[in-house]
Motif scaffolding. Sequence first.
Motif, PDB file in Angstrom:
ATOM      1  N   VAL A   8       0.851  -1.182   0.000  1.00 19.98           N
ATOM      2  CA  VAL A   8       0.000   0.000   0.000  1.00 19.98           C
ATOM      3  C   VAL A   8       0.890   1.236   0.000  1.00 19.98           C
ATOM      4  N   ILE A   9       0.700   2.103  -0.992  1.00 26.85           N
ATOM      5  CA  ILE A   9       1.510   3.307  -1.108  1.00 26.85           C
ATOM      6  C   ILE A   9       0.587   4.506  -1.271  1.00 26.85           C
ATOM      7  N   ALA A  10       1.134   5.684  -1.133  1.00 26.74           N
ATOM      8  CA  ALA A  10       0.359   6.914  -1.289  1.00 26.74           C
ATOM      9  C   ALA A  10       0.022   7.136  -2.762  1.00 26.74           C
ATOM     10  N   GLU A  11      -1.103   7.812  -3.013  1.00 24.20           N
ATOM     11  CA  GLU A  11      -1.539   8.023  -4.387  1.00 24.20           C
ATOM     12  C   GLU A  11      -0.509   8.807  -5.212  1.00 24.20           C
ATOM     13  N   LEU A  25      -5.345  12.694 -15.037  1.00 23.87           N
ATOM     14  CA  LEU A  25      -6.715  12.777 -15.538  1.00 23.87           C
ATOM     15  C   LEU A  25      -7.638  12.022 -14.593  1.00 23.87           C
ATOM     16  N   THR A  26      -8.936  12.344 -14.666  1.00 24.59           N
ATOM     17  CA  THR A  26      -9.952  11.667 -13.862  1.00 24.59           C
ATOM     18  C   THR A  26     -11.046  11.140 -14.769  1.00 24.59           C
ATOM     19  N   GLY A  27     -11.431   9.870 -14.571  1.00 25.24           N
ATOM     20  CA  GLY A  27     -12.517   9.265 -15.338  1.00 25.24           C
ATOM     21  C   GLY A  27     -13.752   9.104 -14.493  1.00 25.24           C
ATOM     22  N   ALA A  28     -14.646   8.170 -14.907  1.00 23.68           N
ATOM     23  CA  ALA A  28     -15.916   7.987 -14.213  1.00 23.68           C
ATOM     24  C   ALA A  28     -15.711   7.557 -12.760  1.00 23.68           C
ATOM     25  N   ASP A  29     -14.782   6.645 -12.518  1.00 19.39           N
ATOM     26  CA  ASP A  29     -14.559   6.177 -11.147  1.00 19.39           C
ATOM     27  C   ASP A  29     -13.107   5.762 -10.972  1.00 19.39           C
ATOM     28  N   ALA A  30     -12.196   6.495 -11.612  1.00 22.33           N
ATOM     29  CA  ALA A  30     -10.787   6.151 -11.548  1.00 22.33           C
ATOM     30  C   ALA A  30      -9.939   7.394 -11.803  1.00 22.33           C
ATOM     31  N   ALA A  31      -8.681   7.317 -11.395  1.00 21.92           N
ATOM     32  CA  ALA A  31      -7.699   8.361 -11.686  1.00 21.92           C
ATOM     33  C   ALA A  31      -6.633   7.767 -12.598  1.00 21.92           C
ATOM     34  N   TYR A  32      -6.097   8.599 -13.484  1.00 24.33           N
ATOM     35  CA  TYR A  32      -5.118   8.134 -14.462  1.00 24.33           C
ATOM     36  C   TYR A  32      -3.930   9.087 -14.469  1.00 24.33           C
ATOM     37  N   VAL A  40      -0.751   4.848 -15.531  1.00 26.48           N
ATOM     38  CA  VAL A  40      -1.126   4.399 -14.194  1.00 26.48           C
ATOM     39  C   VAL A  40      -2.635   4.522 -14.046  1.00 26.48           C
ATOM     40  N   VAL A  41      -3.270   3.475 -13.523  1.00 29.79           N
ATOM     41  CA  VAL A  41      -4.709   3.453 -13.286  1.00 29.79           C
ATOM     42  C   VAL A  41      -4.940   3.214 -11.801  1.00 29.79           C
ATOM     43  N   ILE A  42      -5.721   4.071 -11.169  1.00 30.27           N
ATOM     44  CA  ILE A  42      -6.122   3.883  -9.771  1.00 30.27           C
ATOM     45  C   ILE A  42      -7.636   3.795  -9.758  1.00 30.27           C
ATOM     46  N   GLY A  43      -8.169   2.598  -9.525  1.00 30.79           N
ATOM     47  CA  GLY A  43      -9.617   2.384  -9.569  1.00 30.79           C
ATOM     48  C   GLY A  43     -10.072   1.496  -8.443  1.00 30.79           C
ATOM     49  N   ARG A  44     -11.105   0.723  -8.721  1.00 30.69           N
ATOM     50  CA  ARG A  44     -11.663  -0.195  -7.730  1.00 30.69           C
ATOM     51  C   ARG A  44     -11.822  -1.556  -8.379  1.00 30.69           C
ATOM     52  N   SER A  45     -11.735  -2.613  -7.560  1.00 28.30           N
ATOM     53  CA  SER A  45     -11.854  -3.961  -8.093  1.00 28.30           C
ATOM     54  C   SER A  45     -12.824  -4.764  -7.253  1.00 28.30           C
ATOM     55  N   GLU A  46     -13.639  -5.579  -7.928  1.00 27.72           N
ATOM     56  CA  GLU A  46     -14.582  -6.462  -7.248  1.00 27.72           C
ATOM     57  C   GLU A  46     -14.280  -7.922  -7.545  1.00 27.72           C
ATOM     58  N   ASP A  47     -13.267  -8.196  -8.320  1.00 24.20           N
ATOM     59  CA  ASP A  47     -12.958  -9.548  -8.761  1.00 24.20           C
ATOM     60  C   ASP A  47     -11.507  -9.846  -8.412  1.00 24.20           C
ATOM     61  N   THR A  48     -11.200 -11.112  -8.148  1.00 23.84           N
ATOM     62  CA  THR A  48      -9.842 -11.468  -7.749  1.00 23.84           C
ATOM     63  C   THR A  48      -8.860 -11.470  -8.906  1.00 23.84           C
ATOM     64  N   THR A  49      -9.337 -11.507 -10.146  1.00 24.62           N
ATOM     65  CA  THR A  49      -8.428 -11.643 -11.281  1.00 24.62           C
ATOM     66  C   THR A  49      -8.489 -10.488 -12.270  1.00 24.62           C
ATOM     67  N   GLU A  50      -9.388  -9.528 -12.089  1.00 26.00           N
ATOM     68  CA  GLU A  50      -9.490  -8.457 -13.065  1.00 26.00           C
ATOM     69  C   GLU A  50     -10.075  -7.198 -12.442  1.00 26.00           C
ATOM     70  N   MET A  51      -9.865  -6.083 -13.132  1.00 26.26           N
ATOM     71  CA  MET A  51     -10.469  -4.811 -12.772  1.00 26.26           C
ATOM     72  C   MET A  51     -11.205  -4.292 -13.994  1.00 26.26           C
TER      73      MET A  51
END
Length: 335
Positions: A8-11, A25-32, A40-51
């Motif tokens: 875990v690191i700082a954004e 840049l900022t998208g619908a629910d992620a930062a780029y 670099v993509v900073i988003g959210r994940s609900e699955d163990t193998t993909e985002m």
Amino acid sequence: MEIELWSVIAEPEALALAGPGATLLTGADAAYAVGRDAVVVIGRSEDTTEMILPGPFPRLVEERLAGMLRPAVHAFARLPGGCLTLGVPRATELGYRRGALHDIRLRFEAPIPPELLGRVTPGVDWLDRVPSDPIGAMERFVAGWFAEVPAPGPPPLAAELPTALRAFHRAAAGRPEVYGRSSRILPEPAPARPDGLIPFGHEGDGVFTLLREPDGDDPRVYYDGLGDRLLPERDRLCGFLLHSTLARAAMDGPLGGMAFVDRAQARRVVAPLRRVPLRPMRWPSLFSRCYAGPGTVVLLGADEADWLEMYVGVRHPALLRRLRKLGLDWESFTG
């Protein structure tokens, strides 16, 4: 810069992996962060193998990822205290619908450990919008909660629909899961009744019909069937559509449960959650309130008795572990 997987690191440190001079840049629910050789993509994940990243996307992100020479992609999941390193995906797939980029799917070689996945499910940034923009909050919630449900596209929208209903249909995008089962929003307009009120939904078993006033973008909402006369809802249409969407997420999802709890048990269940700042709905109980946290929605309904009717919906089985430890007498529990 070498960063260990699952650390875990700082954004700002995560975004720096795109290299010097990167465009943020900022998208619908992620930062780029888009650099010369990396994204670099900073988003959210609900699955163990993909985002899965939902659109719309900044044009520069699409241009770089759809180009002939694709850059390396460094993926992170946003946590309350930083960013969880997910690594470089083994595949980056772009999904188009009607000629527009609809989603980006990042597939990982190493699965996310289940104990970490519960910390990176959809966030609650939509909650901050509720007081000033309940429809915007509803759109953001639907985009996150139902991100993996295929969207065939919304039905044709009648010009006379209130703005709030038009926004709901666009967010629902024709998916039955969003329109609901326990209570259902009609996917197509219905004709007005002799009293001028217009049906727009109903209880799953037909116990009541949802009605709205014919005029205005935020009309009053009524129940026909919960009593011997029309029962007005406390919030108007904008607030009601958000609240009822949350209630259906708690009641209709494949993961979660239902129980009757006392007030002390209810306080333990919702302790880590935030109350949705809307007036209580009149169904399924006279005073029904929703609480939300990352990947979790709880509906608590109270009448005049000491026992409360509780529904819980989650986006991943790991989020049910805490509830299993509370010793509740569940009427149903799946996951």
